[in-house]
Design an enzyme around this catalytic site. Structure first.
Site, PDB file in Angstrom:
ATOM      1  N   GLU A  66       0.897  -1.387  -0.010  1.00  0.00           N
ATOM      2  CA  GLU A  66       0.023  -0.100  -0.025  1.00  0.00           C
ATOM      3  C   GLU A  66       0.937   1.383  -0.141  1.00  0.00           C
ATOM      4  O   GLU A  66       0.472   2.119  -0.561  1.00  0.00           O
ATOM      5  CB  GLU A  66      -0.740  -0.220   1.436  1.00  0.00           C
ATOM      6  CG  GLU A  66      -2.027  -0.983   1.175  1.00  0.00           C
ATOM      7  CD  GLU A  66      -3.027  -0.906   2.341  1.00  0.00           C
ATOM      8  OE1 GLU A  66      -3.000   0.121   3.274  1.00  0.00           O
ATOM      9  OE2 GLU A  66      -3.848  -1.781   2.390  1.00  0.00           O
TER      10      GLU A  66
ATOM     11  N   MET B 277      15.997  -9.226  -8.942  1.00  0.00           N
ATOM     12  CA  MET B 277      15.290  -8.189  -7.964  1.00  0.00           C
ATOM     13  C   MET B 277      15.166  -6.868  -8.621  1.00  0.00           C
ATOM     14  O   MET B 277      16.265  -6.376  -8.899  1.00  0.00           O
ATOM     15  CB  MET B 277      15.590  -8.302  -6.481  1.00  0.00           C
ATOM     16  CG  MET B 277      14.911  -9.560  -5.796  1.00  0.00           C
ATOM     17  SD  MET B 277      13.188  -9.630  -5.565  1.00  0.00           S
ATOM     18  CE  MET B 277      12.963  -8.588  -4.310  1.00  0.00           C
ATOM     19  N   GLY B 278      13.951  -6.287  -8.594  1.00  0.00           N
ATOM     20  CA  GLY B 278      13.903  -4.794  -8.883  1.00  0.00           C
ATOM     21  C   GLY B 278      14.179  -4.391 -10.459  1.00  0.00           C
ATOM     22  O   GLY B 278      14.335  -3.255 -10.634  1.00  0.00           O
ATOM     23  N   GLU B 279      14.371  -5.326 -11.333  1.00  0.00           N
ATOM     24  CA  GLU B 279      14.482  -4.957 -12.826  1.00  0.00           C
ATOM     25  C   GLU B 279      13.454  -5.140 -13.585  1.00  0.00           C
ATOM     26  O   GLU B 279      13.427  -4.991 -14.909  1.00  0.00           O
ATOM     27  CB  GLU B 279      15.614  -5.816 -13.315  1.00  0.00           C
ATOM     28  CG  GLU B 279      17.107  -5.585 -12.515  1.00  0.00           C
ATOM     29  CD  GLU B 279      18.127  -6.065 -13.349  1.00  0.00           C
ATOM     30  OE1 GLU B 279      19.020  -5.363 -13.599  1.00  0.00           O
ATOM     31  OE2 GLU B 279      18.144  -7.388 -13.768  1.00  0.00           O
TER      32      GLU B 279
END
Length: 403
Positions: free
Chosen positions: A52, A290-292
Site C-alpha cells: 500500500e 530483483m527490482g529490474e
C-alpha cells in the site's frame, strides 16, 4: 462505541502479550506510541503494508513538494513497510494500537495536524481524536465490511462525518461510502492508487540492442504452475512466428533454479540474467533478478500478466500498461478486479485460459501496429480520474481551510 472499545482492547492485549513473549521492546514501545517523536508539526500517513505504501508514493512525493512545512510521519502494520518508508528518508513507526489514550498520545507527541489513511484502514480512535482533518486515499469499502460496521451501531456514520476527503479506489466503494453516511462534500474522485504508476525512465542499452520489442514477449511475475504453460505457449507461437523471443520473469527470483530446469526440459535455448549470461540468440531469457522488471517491460511489445493462470488473483495491470504493451491475462484477476474490468470493457486486453489460447493470442498480436494500438487502449482504459497533483491539491485545500 462501547462494543468497539471492548473488541479493540481484547485485540490490543493479544498484540502486547505476543510482543512481551518475544521480548521485542522496540515494537512494544511503538505499538504504545512511546517511541521518541521528532519535533514540529506532522501529517500522519498510515498504510497497512509496504504494498500500500508503494502505491501511494506518487502522492507522497507530491505532498512533500507542495507542503515542505508539514513533514510526513509514516506508520505501517508491518516492519517491511516501516523499512520502506525509512529508505525514502521518512520517519516511520509500527502503527500504534487503536486505543483512545494511545491515539491521543500519538497525535500529541508528533503534533499531528492531519491524518491520511489508506484503503480500509479506518481506525475509530485515531480518527476521532485527530485534531485536524482526516483523509482516505484509495478507500476500499466492501459490502462485507459495510455489514460489519453496521453491527457496531452508528459508529461508522459518526466516523464518516469526521472525514474531510475520500478518494475511493472503485465505484462500488464510493457508492457504499455515501450510503454509509459520507457527506457529499467529502466525496472525491475514484482513483485506484496503482493507476498513478508512471513508467520507469531507466534503460539498458545493451538489452535494447539485443531484443526487438515487436518480436519479444514478457511473462511477468509468474508463479509455480504457470511457467510450464508459458513455455508450451512459446513453443506453439514460434511455429507461426519463428523469431519470437520470451523474457520469463518469475515473481520470486529464488525460484530461478526451478524455472531453469523447466526451460531446459522444454528443449528451448536460454540465458539467465542472474548469471550475467548474454541473451543474444537465446529463445528464452530467464529474468530471475530483483527490482529490474521496469527494464523488461520496456523490452516487450506483448506482456502476459502472471498470477492469472493460477489461484493467486493476478498481479497489477497498471505497470505493464504504463509501458504501452499489449496485455494478455488469464481468468483469475480477483486481486485487481476493478482494473481488469475496465480493460475488459474497453477490449484492451486478451483473456486466455491455457497454453493454446495464450499462443493464439500472441500470434494474433504479432503485428507491431496491433501491439501499439492495444497498448494505447489499455493506457486509456486505466487512466485515473485524477492524478497525484490533483489529489494533493484537494488535500492541501482542506488543510488550509482547517482551523
Amino acid at each position: 462505541m462501547l462494543p468497539y472499545r471492548l473488541l479493540v482492547t481484547i485485540f490490543a492485549l493479544g498484540v502486547l502479550a505476543r510482543l512481551v513473549l518475544k521480548r521485542d521492546w522496540q515494537a512494544l514501545q511503538q505499538r504504545l506510541a512511546r517511541s521518541p517523536a521528532e519535533p514540529g508539526p506532522h501529517l500522519w500517513l498510515h498504510a497497512a503494508s509496504n504494498g500500500e505504501l508503494a502505491s501511494i508514493r506518487p502522492v507522497i512525493d507530491a505532498l512533500r513538494a507542495a507542503r515542505p512545512d508539514l513533514p510526513l510521519l509514516v506508520t505501517c502494520n508491518s516492519t517491511t513497510g516501516v523499512a520502506l518508508a525509512e529508505r525514502w528518508g521518512l520517519p516511520a513507526r509500527l502503527a500504534p494500537l487503536d486505543l483512545w489514550w494511545v491515539a491521543r498520545r500519538m497525535h500529541r507527541d508528533w503534533d499531528v495536524r492531519a491524518h491520511l489513511t489508506m484503503e480500509s484502514e479506518l481506525w475509530p480512535h485515531r480518527t476521532l481524536t485527530c485534531p485536524g482533518p482526516v483523509f482516505i486515499m484509495g478507500g476500499r469499502l466492501s459490502e462485507g465490511t459495510a455489514r460489519g460496521w453496521r453491527m457496531l451501531g452508528g459508529l461508522h456514520r459518526r466516523l464518516l462525518r469526521r472525514i474531510a476527503f475520500v478518494s475511493a479506489q472503485d465505484t462500488g466503494s464510493a457508492a457504499r461510502y455515501r450510503e454509509a453516511g459520507l457527506p457529499d462534500a467529502a466525496a472525491g474522485p475514484v482513483v485506484d492508487l496503482k493507476a498513478l504508476y508512471a513508467a520507469d525512465p531507466r534503460h539498458d542499452a545493451a538489452l535494447e540492442a539485443v531484443f526487438d520489442r515487436a518480436r519479444t514477449w514478457l511473462a511477468a511475475s509468474t508463479h509455480k504452475g504457470e511457467e510450464e504453460q508459458v513455455l508450451a505457449a512459446h513453443k506453439l507461437a514460434r511455429e507461426a512466428e519463428p523469431g519470437l523471443r520470451l523474457i520469463l520473469a518469475p515473481r520470486h527470483p529464488r525460484r530461478g533454479d526451478e524455472v531453469e530446469a523447466l526451460i531446459r526440459d522444454s528443449g528451448l535455448d536460454y540465458a539467465r540474467r542472474s548469471r550475467d549470461e548474454p541473451p543474444a540468440g537465446a529463445d528464452v531469457y530467464l529474468a530471475d533478478t530483483m527490482g529490474e522488471m521496469p527494464l523488461f517491460y520496456g523490452l516487450a511489445g506483448r506482456v502476459f500478466i502472471g498470477g492469472t493462470l493460477t489461484d493467486r488473483g493476478g498481479h497489477t495491470p497498471y505497470e505493464p500498461a504504463a509501458y504501452g504493451a499489449a496485455l494478455l491475462r488469464g481468468p483469475d484477476v480477483a486481486k485487481h478486479r476493478p482494473g481488469f474490468d475496465r480493460l475488459e470493457a474497453a477490449n484492451a486486453a486478451l483473456t486466455v485460459a491455457d497454453a493454446e489460447a495464450l499462443a493464439a493470442g500472441l500470434n494474433a498480436l504479432s503485428d507491431p501496429e496491433k501491439q501499439s494500438a492495444m497498448g494505447t487502449a489499455a493506457q486509456a482504459a486505466l487512466r485515473p480520474q485524477a492524478d497525484a497533483r490533483e489529489l494533493v491539491a484537494a488535500i492541501t485545500q482542506r488543510l488550509d481551510a482547517a482551523p
